[in-house]
Design a protein around this motif. Structure first.
Motif, PDB file in Angstrom:
ATOM      1  N   ILE A  13       0.842  -1.202   0.000  1.00 56.02           N
ATOM      2  CA  ILE A  13       0.000   0.000   0.000  1.00 56.02           C
ATOM      3  C   ILE A  13       0.875   1.250   0.000  1.00 56.02           C
ATOM      4  O   ILE A  13       0.603   2.210  -0.732  1.00 56.02           O
ATOM      5  N   ALA A  14       1.951   1.241   0.783  1.00 53.05           N
ATOM      6  CA  ALA A  14       2.867   2.386   0.808  1.00 53.05           C
ATOM      7  C   ALA A  14       3.522   2.596  -0.556  1.00 53.05           C
ATOM      8  O   ALA A  14       3.674   3.738  -1.011  1.00 53.05           O
ATOM      9  N   LEU A  15       3.897   1.511  -1.224  1.00 49.28           N
ATOM     10  CA  LEU A  15       4.479   1.634  -2.565  1.00 49.28           C
ATOM     11  C   LEU A  15       3.462   2.154  -3.569  1.00 49.28           C
ATOM     12  O   LEU A  15       3.798   2.941  -4.462  1.00 49.28           O
ATOM     13  N   PHE A  16       2.215   1.726  -3.447  1.00 47.12           N
ATOM     14  CA  PHE A  16       1.167   2.237  -4.325  1.00 47.12           C
ATOM     15  C   PHE A  16       1.001   3.744  -4.156  1.00 47.12           C
ATOM     16  O   PHE A  16       0.940   4.493  -5.134  1.00 47.12           O
ATOM     17  N   ILE A  17       0.949   4.191  -2.904  1.00 49.84           N
ATOM     18  CA  ILE A  17       0.789   5.623  -2.627  1.00 49.84           C
ATOM     19  C   ILE A  17       2.002   6.398  -3.120  1.00 49.84           C
ATOM     20  O   ILE A  17       1.870   7.472  -3.716  1.00 49.84           O
ATOM     21  N   ALA A  18       3.202   5.854  -2.901  1.00 49.12           N
ATOM     22  CA  ALA A  18       4.419   6.523  -3.386  1.00 49.12           C
ATOM     23  C   ALA A  18       4.399   6.636  -4.906  1.00 49.12           C
ATOM     24  O   ALA A  18       4.740   7.690  -5.464  1.00 49.12           O
ATOM     25  N   GLY A  19       4.001   5.567  -5.592  1.00 48.92           N
ATOM     26  CA  GLY A  19       3.914   5.607  -7.050  1.00 48.92           C
ATOM     27  C   GLY A  19       2.874   6.598  -7.528  1.00 48.92           C
ATOM     28  O   GLY A  19       3.091   7.338  -8.499  1.00 48.92           O
ATOM     29  N   LEU A  34       5.670  15.391 -11.466  1.00 49.58           N
ATOM     30  CA  LEU A  34       6.132  15.148 -12.832  1.00 49.58           C
ATOM     31  C   LEU A  34       6.632  16.437 -13.479  1.00 49.58           C
ATOM     32  O   LEU A  34       7.546  16.408 -14.299  1.00 49.58           O
ATOM     33  N   ALA A  35       6.047  17.557 -13.121  1.00 50.90           N
ATOM     34  CA  ALA A  35       6.464  18.835 -13.696  1.00 50.90           C
ATOM     35  C   ALA A  35       7.900  19.185 -13.302  1.00 50.90           C
ATOM     36  O   ALA A  35       8.566  19.924 -14.026  1.00 50.90           O
ATOM     37  N   LEU A  36       8.386  18.641 -12.193  1.00 43.49           N
ATOM     38  CA  LEU A  36       9.763  18.890 -11.794  1.00 43.49           C
ATOM     39  C   LEU A  36      10.765  18.298 -12.777  1.00 43.49           C
ATOM     40  O   LEU A  36      11.873  18.800 -12.933  1.00 43.49           O
ATOM     41  N   TRP A  37      10.395  17.206 -13.433  1.00 46.13           N
ATOM     42  CA  TRP A  37      11.278  16.522 -14.382  1.00 46.13           C
ATOM     43  C   TRP A  37      11.190  17.096 -15.793  1.00 46.13           C
ATOM     44  O   TRP A  37      12.002  16.743 -16.634  1.00 46.13           O
ATOM     45  N   LEU A  89      15.732  14.173 -19.765  1.00 48.52           N
ATOM     46  CA  LEU A  89      15.575  14.022 -18.319  1.00 48.52           C
ATOM     47  C   LEU A  89      14.198  13.481 -17.954  1.00 48.52           C
ATOM     48  O   LEU A  89      14.069  12.614 -17.096  1.00 48.52           O
ATOM     49  N   PHE A  90      13.155  13.971 -18.616  1.00 51.52           N
ATOM     50  CA  PHE A  90      11.793  13.542 -18.293  1.00 51.52           C
ATOM     51  C   PHE A  90      11.606  12.044 -18.531  1.00 51.52           C
ATOM     52  O   PHE A  90      11.141  11.314 -17.657  1.00 51.52           O
ATOM     53  N   ALA A  91      12.003  11.573 -19.717  1.00 46.76           N
ATOM     54  CA  ALA A  91      11.846  10.145 -20.029  1.00 46.76           C
ATOM     55  C   ALA A  91      12.725   9.287 -19.137  1.00 46.76           C
ATOM     56  O   ALA A  91      12.291   8.241 -18.635  1.00 46.76           O
ATOM     57  N   VAL A 122      12.146   5.843 -12.097  1.00 45.92           N
ATOM     58  CA  VAL A 122      11.168   5.744 -11.007  1.00 45.92           C
ATOM     59  C   VAL A 122      10.285   4.513 -11.205  1.00 45.92           C
ATOM     60  O   VAL A 122      10.024   3.760 -10.258  1.00 45.92           O
ATOM     61  N   TRP A 123       9.845   4.272 -12.426  1.00 38.73           N
ATOM     62  CA  TRP A 123       9.015   3.112 -12.743  1.00 38.73           C
ATOM     63  C   TRP A 123       9.764   1.817 -12.437  1.00 38.73           C
ATOM     64  O   TRP A 123       9.228   0.891 -11.814  1.00 38.73           O
TER      65      TRP A 123
END
Length: 70
Positions: A16-22, A31-34, A45-47, A53-54
């Protein structure tokens, strides 16, 4: 038998914690930071950030699932 229940509960909490983090990491504000016009080793950098992260999230989910005691 009681140890298995605790292990399963801990694994569920980690998943559940990993789901929330994702969910947070793939949400718009973060995402706008990348989103920059920057290339690292020929990869935007974005891709690159998205795939890293994925991949880390997939690896962590696999680690949690593999470590569940049966």
């Amino acid at each position: 038998m009681g140890d298995s229940i605790v292990s399963d509960t801990l694994a569920v909490q980690r998943l559940i914690a990993l789901f929330i983090a994702g969910w947070l990491l793939f949400s718009f504000p973060l995402l706008a930071l990348w989103d920059r016009d920057l290339m690292i080793l020929g990869v935007p950098l974005f891709a690159g950030g998205l795939f890293i992260v994925w991949g880390v999230l997939i690896a962590l989910v696999a680690w949690v699932v593999e470590n569940i005691r049966e």
